[in-house]
Design an enzyme around this catalytic site. Structure first.
Site, PDB file in Angstrom:
ATOM      1  N   HIS A 110     -13.603   4.539  23.504  1.00  0.00           N
ATOM      2  CA  HIS A 110     -14.424   4.483  22.278  1.00  0.00           C
ATOM      3  C   HIS A 110     -15.866   4.052  22.575  1.00  0.00           C
ATOM      4  O   HIS A 110     -16.733   4.180  21.693  1.00  0.00           O
ATOM      5  CB  HIS A 110     -13.832   3.508  21.261  1.00  0.00           C
ATOM      6  CG  HIS A 110     -12.501   3.924  20.707  1.00  0.00           C
ATOM      7  ND1 HIS A 110     -12.323   5.104  20.024  1.00  0.00           N
ATOM      8  CD2 HIS A 110     -11.283   3.313  20.740  1.00  0.00           C
ATOM      9  CE1 HIS A 110     -11.038   5.200  19.654  1.00  0.00           C
ATOM     10  NE2 HIS A 110     -10.397   4.144  20.088  1.00  0.00           N
ATOM     11  N   ASP A 124      -4.716   9.582  24.535  1.00  0.00           N
ATOM     12  CA  ASP A 124      -4.539   8.409  23.677  1.00  0.00           C
ATOM     13  C   ASP A 124      -4.357   8.859  22.223  1.00  0.00           C
ATOM     14  O   ASP A 124      -4.850   9.919  21.825  1.00  0.00           O
ATOM     15  CB  ASP A 124      -5.779   7.519  23.805  1.00  0.00           C
ATOM     16  CG  ASP A 124      -5.634   6.184  23.115  1.00  0.00           C
ATOM     17  OD1 ASP A 124      -5.369   5.189  23.821  1.00  0.00           O
ATOM     18  OD2 ASP A 124      -5.785   6.112  21.870  1.00  0.00           O
ATOM     19  N   HIS A 132      -5.816   7.740  19.670  1.00  0.00           N
ATOM     20  CA  HIS A 132      -7.092   7.726  18.954  1.00  0.00           C
ATOM     21  C   HIS A 132      -8.109   8.632  19.643  1.00  0.00           C
ATOM     22  O   HIS A 132      -8.172   8.675  20.870  1.00  0.00           O
ATOM     23  CB  HIS A 132      -7.634   6.304  18.886  1.00  0.00           C
ATOM     24  CG  HIS A 132      -6.663   5.324  18.283  1.00  0.00           C
ATOM     25  ND1 HIS A 132      -5.806   4.562  19.055  1.00  0.00           N
ATOM     26  CD2 HIS A 132      -6.392   5.032  16.993  1.00  0.00           C
ATOM     27  CE1 HIS A 132      -5.049   3.814  18.247  1.00  0.00           C
ATOM     28  NE2 HIS A 132      -5.386   4.082  16.995  1.00  0.00           N
ATOM     29  N   ASP A 149      -0.332   4.838  23.208  1.00  0.00           N
ATOM     30  CA  ASP A 149      -0.108   4.422  21.817  1.00  0.00           C
ATOM     31  C   ASP A 149       0.360   5.592  20.955  1.00  0.00           C
ATOM     32  O   ASP A 149       0.441   5.484  19.733  1.00  0.00           O
ATOM     33  CB  ASP A 149      -1.348   3.736  21.220  1.00  0.00           C
ATOM     34  CG  ASP A 149      -2.650   4.421  21.566  1.00  0.00           C
ATOM     35  OD1 ASP A 149      -2.625   5.554  22.091  1.00  0.00           O
ATOM     36  OD2 ASP A 149      -3.720   3.830  21.307  1.00  0.00           O
TER      37      ASP A 149
HETATM   38  C1  6XA Z   1      -8.743  -0.306  14.899  1.00  0.00           C
HETATM   39  C2  6XA Z   1      -7.933   0.469  15.874  1.00  0.00           C
HETATM   40  C3  6XA Z   1      -8.493   0.464  17.240  1.00  0.00           C
HETATM   41  C4  6XA Z   1      -7.821   1.480  18.115  1.00  0.00           C
HETATM   42  C5  6XA Z   1      -7.963   1.166  19.547  1.00  0.00           C
HETATM   43  C6  6XA Z   1      -7.332   2.193  20.424  1.00  0.00           C
HETATM   44  N1  6XA Z   1      -8.810  -1.675  15.133  1.00  0.00           N
HETATM   45  N2  6XA Z   1      -8.045   3.204  20.802  1.00  0.00           N
HETATM   46  O1  6XA Z   1      -6.197   2.115  20.827  1.00  0.00           O
HETATM   47  O2  6XA Z   1      -7.592   4.132  21.619  1.00  0.00           O
HETATM   48 ZN    ZN Z   2      -5.653   4.285  21.129  1.00  0.00          ZN
END
Ligand code: 6XA
Ligand code: ZN
Length: 381
Positions: A200, A236, A238, A325
């Site tokens: 991110h 991932d 996200h 995840d």
């Molecule tokens: C909001 C979710 C953060 C996602 C983090 C993550 N607090 N990104 O696993 O791949």
């Molecule tokens: Zn993630």
């Protein structure tokens, strides 16, 4: 009792089917050379980044991104004796500046001391942003106010900046660079086992638990080492908004991502299918968003599409943002992959036949994260 020579993959039937190990020292154990195909670079300082709380629906809740995640992956690697585990080598600051702006790096490195200088009592709790320059504000002027600078360089309040964030993130960058160097030198694959995660983080912002973009460092290092076309595959849950943004106008780095649909899933504001690259990078970005509840049979169809695009691009090396995840038991995500699906995933990634750097990203079902991540690595190896 654990059989240290047992390298059979593990199948967790459900998140309730749990196993535990005791607390582990950070990356202390360096195994003798066992498996030629997979070397792991483990961040010796990851536990220095240990956030207390993240903002979630208006309340401060305990962080999901905890040191035990990486400890569990290391323990499972060692339990299956899956290759050598090393500490990373040092890299010059120029390697960081190949991805992140000098202004942002200076901020990250000094942020904790600035935070404590405001009030020594701040040392007892992490720094979180609370104000951001949205549309119409200026980002070119760096404010003197610390809270304002936190907002300038971030996009959420879920990523606490702690006393050890810089040291941990910087050592993580070195893990990714060391793994890329290993592959540049001819290794078939290498794994960067690090946290905080990276995908991110953009050129000049943190968020989503990420501060430095480890996958981007790996890709750029492979480019600098003579691989002319490099692909990044982000599996991932996200969307890797930071990685996408860093390479969006680059024709030499292809970014493909399989993720939860940003209309409902974090990071919400990027990751749609119509984002295909810009300028010279037009056509080098592929987003494959999927609905909550997606199971492996459907997810693997999207993987086929991404791998075919990577082949068409003519990639000479591959970087995998390896978040697990996507697991059915993940507490903050919405896909429904099972532990044995990660074996299939690893086989598919290996079958691409490219020199590959795998970089650890998300995965918050702590009791299963080691099994799931190492199932990918074992099947790959
Ligand atoms: C909001 C979710 C953060 C996602 C983090 C993550 N607090 N990104 O696993 O791949
Ligand atoms: Zn993630």
């Amino acid at each position: 009792m654990l059989d240290l020579f047992d390298r059979r993959p593990i199948f967790l039937k459900s998140p309730k089917n749990r196993w535990r190990t005791g607390p582990l020292p950070p990356c202390k154990l360096v195994l003798p050379f066992i498996h030629p195909a997979m070397i792991t670079f483990c961040n010796p300082h990851h536990a220095l980044h240990q956030g207390q709380f993240e903002m979630f629906r208006g309340a401060l809740v305990p962080c999901h991104e905890v040191p035990a995640r990486a400890d569990q992956v290391l323990a499972e690697l060692q339990r299956r004796r899956l290759g050598e585990v090393r500490h990373p080598q040092p890299f010059a600051a120029a390697a960081l500046e190949s991805i992140h702006s000098p202004r942002y790096l200076r901020f990250l490195e000094t942020a904790w001391s600035q935070w404590v200088a405001i009030d020594p009592a701040n040392a007892a709790h992490d720094a979180l942003p609370s104000v951001w320059p949205t549309r119409g504000f200026r980002a070119d002027v760096e404010p003197d106010n610390f809270a304002a600078r936190m907002g300038l360089y971030s996009f959420d309040a879920g990523s606490p900046l702690t006393s050890g964030t810089w040291v941990a993130a910087r050592a993580g960058a070195e893990c990714a660079l060391s793994a890329a160097e290993q592959v540049a030198q001819g290794a078939r694959a290498a794994f960067a086992l690090t946290r905080p995660p990276g995908h991110h983080a953009g050129a000049d912002f943190f968020g989503g638990y990420c501060f430095l973009n480890n996958a981007a460092f790996a890709a750029q290092h492979l480019r600098n080492s003579g691989r002319e076309r490099v692909a990044i595959l982000d599996v991932d849950y996200h969307h890797g908004n930071g990685t996408q943004a860093i390479f969006y106008d680059r024709p030499d780095v292809f970014f493909a991502s399989l993720h939860g649909d940003p209309r409902t899933e974090y990071p919400f504001f990027l990751g749609h299918a119509d984002e295909t690259g810009h300028g010279a990078g037009q056509g080098t970005n592929l987003n494959l968003p999927m609905p909550r509840g997606t199971v492996y049979a459907d997810w693997s169809g999207a993987l086929d599409v991404a791998l075919a695009a990577i082949r068409r691009f003519g990639a000479q090396a591959l970087v995998v943002s390896l978040g697990v995840d996507t697991f059915v038991g993940d507490p903050i995500s919405g896909f429904a992959l099972r532990s044995d699906d990660y074996l299939r995933m690893g086989e598919r990634l290996e079958a691409v036949g490219l020199p590959t750097v795998l970089v650890f990203e998300g995965g918050y079902a702590v009791d299963a994260v080691g099994v799931n991540a190492v199932n990918v690595l074992q099947a790959f190896a």
